[in-house]
Design a protein around this motif. Structure first.
Motif, short mmCIF file in Angstrom:
data_model
loop_
_atom_site.label_atom_id
_atom_site.label_comp_id
_atom_site.label_asym_id
_atom_site.label_seq_id
_atom_site.Cartn_x
_atom_site.Cartn_y
_atom_site.Cartn_z
N ASP A 224 1.00 -1.12 -0.12
CA ASP A 224 0.08 0.00 -0.04
C ASP A 224 0.89 1.27 -0.02
OD1 ASP A 224 -2.41 -1.60 0.03
OD2 ASP A 224 -2.65 -1.31 2.08
N LEU A 225 2.02 1.01 0.65
CA LEU A 225 2.88 2.30 0.56
C LEU A 225 3.86 2.34 -0.30
CD1 LEU A 225 3.63 2.33 4.45
CD2 LEU A 225 1.96 3.53 3.10
N ASP A 226 3.84 1.31 -1.39
CA ASP A 226 5.18 1.16 -2.19
C ASP A 226 4.60 1.63 -3.60
OD1 ASP A 226 7.35 0.62 -3.68
OD2 ASP A 226 6.97 -1.57 -4.03
N THR A 227 4.66 2.95 -3.68
CA THR A 227 4.25 3.47 -4.99
C THR A 227 5.41 4.55 -5.60
OG1 THR A 227 3.15 5.51 -3.99
CG2 THR A 227 1.57 3.77 -4.18
N PRO A 228 5.20 4.68 -6.84
CA PRO A 228 6.31 5.61 -7.55
C PRO A 228 6.46 7.07 -6.85
CG PRO A 228 5.27 4.43 -9.33
CD PRO A 228 4.56 4.12 -7.67
N ASP A 229 5.27 7.55 -6.33
CA ASP A 229 5.08 8.68 -5.41
C ASP A 229 5.98 8.67 -4.19
OD1 ASP A 229 4.50 10.94 -4.18
OD2 ASP A 229 2.41 10.61 -3.96
N ALA A 230 7.15 9.38 -4.36
CA ALA A 230 7.86 9.33 -3.00
C ALA A 230 7.37 9.70 -1.70
CB ALA A 230 9.32 9.79 -3.19
N ALA A 231 6.16 10.34 -1.85
CA ALA A 231 5.64 10.86 -0.59
C ALA A 231 4.75 9.74 0.09
CB ALA A 231 4.45 11.86 -0.83
N GLU A 232 4.49 8.60 -0.71
CA GLU A 232 3.98 7.40 0.02
C GLU A 232 4.97 6.30 0.60
OE1 GLU A 232 0.73 6.53 0.44
OE2 GLU A 232 0.44 8.75 -0.29
N ARG A 233 6.13 6.22 0.03
CA ARG A 233 7.18 5.49 0.53
C ARG A 233 7.88 5.80 1.74
NH1 ARG A 233 9.34 4.38 -5.42
NH2 ARG A 233 8.29 2.22 -6.01
N PRO A 234 7.92 5.14 2.61
CA PRO A 234 9.09 5.36 3.80
C PRO A 234 10.16 5.96 3.30
CG PRO A 234 8.20 3.22 4.25
CD PRO A 234 7.86 3.59 2.70
N GLN A 235 10.73 7.13 3.98
CA GLN A 235 11.88 7.72 3.65
C GLN A 235 13.09 6.95 3.89
OE1 GLN A 235 11.91 10.77 2.29
NE2 GLN A 235 13.99 10.35 2.03
N TRP B 205 11.32 -4.16 -1.46
CA TRP B 205 11.23 -2.83 -1.53
C TRP B 205 11.95 -2.13 -2.60
CZ3 TRP B 205 7.54 0.31 0.73
CH2 TRP B 205 7.16 0.01 1.76
N ALA B 206 12.96 -2.70 -2.86
CA ALA B 206 13.81 -2.14 -4.18
C ALA B 206 13.41 -2.59 -5.26
CB ALA B 206 15.32 -2.27 -3.98
N SER B 207 12.73 -4.05 -5.35
CA SER B 207 12.37 -4.45 -6.67
C SER B 207 11.09 -4.05 -7.30
CB SER B 207 12.38 -5.88 -6.60
OG SER B 207 11.59 -6.45 -5.85
N ARG B 208 10.08 -3.63 -6.64
CA ARG B 208 8.64 -3.36 -6.99
C ARG B 208 8.63 -2.10 -8.16
NH1 ARG B 208 6.22 -7.86 -6.58
NH2 ARG B 208 4.16 -6.74 -6.51
N GLY B 209 7.87 -2.59 -8.95
CA GLY B 209 7.41 -1.36 -9.88
C GLY B 209 8.37 -0.89 -11.08
N LYS B 210 7.94 -0.11 -12.02
CA LYS B 210 8.66 0.11 -13.13
C LYS B 210 9.60 0.84 -12.76
CE LYS B 210 4.79 -0.56 -16.28
NZ LYS B 210 3.78 0.01 -17.19
N ASP B 211 9.73 1.59 -11.69
CA ASP B 211 10.65 2.41 -11.59
C ASP B 211 11.81 1.65 -10.56
OD1 ASP B 211 9.06 2.25 -9.14
OD2 ASP B 211 9.62 4.18 -8.55
N SER B 212 11.88 0.52 -10.44
CA SER B 212 12.70 -0.44 -9.72
C SER B 212 14.38 0.01 -10.05
CB SER B 212 12.47 -1.79 -9.79
OG SER B 212 13.58 -2.58 -9.24
N PRO B 213 15.15 0.42 -9.00
CA PRO B 213 16.38 0.60 -9.32
C PRO B 213 17.34 -0.67 -9.68
CG PRO B 213 16.22 1.02 -6.93
CD PRO B 213 14.81 0.62 -7.70
N LEU B 214 16.85 -1.75 -9.35
CA LEU B 214 17.45 -2.96 -9.42
C LEU B 214 17.37 -3.75 -10.93
CD1 LEU B 214 16.28 -4.91 -5.98
CD2 LEU B 214 18.64 -3.75 -6.70
#
Length: 189
Positions: free
Chosen positions: A51-62, A98-107
């Motif tokens: 629920d917090l893992d969105t490309p919107d950095a405001a949602e992801r924990p810092q 946390w790092a692998s999810r989404g099209k913006d995954s840095p992995l």
């Protein structure tokens, strides 16, 4: 001369006195020329919550945003991990999630060097095997040789410094291979 290759590395162990964290810290002295390593702590990464893992950095924990940003800035990764229950430790798998999810995954497509230390005879062979589907799914490229340090308590001194010359030589080979692959990738961009 300025460093040409930027690496990010993290340990899959949260323990004080962890042989894997000692191994990671030892890499600073073994890096090839023109390579830098940022050691990232995963101690503050929370449990994964989609629920917090969105490309919107405001949602992801810092702490997750900072971790992902460090990976994104790095040319390549170093993961150093123990083996728990014949697999990847839960805290490390959580961090990878946390790092692998989404099209913006840095992995996605990152080149990685994997290593681990164990007090047993088998090193971390099963942890290495457990990472293969993760790397395959994310299109990550693993460099060889793999580093599986067995009998770790005999490989470090009382201050946590790696003292085993065979292990040091093997790590230098792996880090050189990592540098070579990353330089080729930069040349092809």
């Amino acid at each position: 001369m300025q460093n040409n290759i930027r690496l990010a590395g993290f340990s899959g162990s949260l323990r004080k006195g962890s042989f894997n964290t000692m191994l990671l810290n030892s890499l600073q002295e073994l890096l090839p020329a023109d390579v830098s390593l940022e050691i990232i702590s995963i101690t503050e990464i929370p449990l994964y919550n989609g629920d917090l893992d969105t490309p919107d950095a405001a949602e992801r924990p810092q702490t997750v945003v900072a971790f992902r940003n460090s990976i994104e800035k790095a040319d390549g990764l170093i993961i150093v991990s123990p083996e728990y229950n014949y697999s990847i430790p839960g805290v490390l798998k959580n961090t990878i999630d946390w790092a692998s999810r989404g099209k913006d995954s840095p992995l996605l497509g990152k080149t990685v060097a994997l290593m681990g230390a164990s007090t047993g005879m088998w090193g971390t062979v099963r942890m290495h095997l457990a990472f293969q589907p993760v790397f395959l799914t994310l299109g990550m490229k693993q460099v060889k040789p793999e580093i599986m340090v067995s009998k770790a308590k005999d490989k470090f001194d009382g201050s946590g410094k790696l003292i085993d010359e065979f292990t040091k030589d093997l790590i230098k080979k792996q880090l050189s291979a990592l540098k070579e692959v990353l330089l080729k990738q930069k040349d092809n961009k």
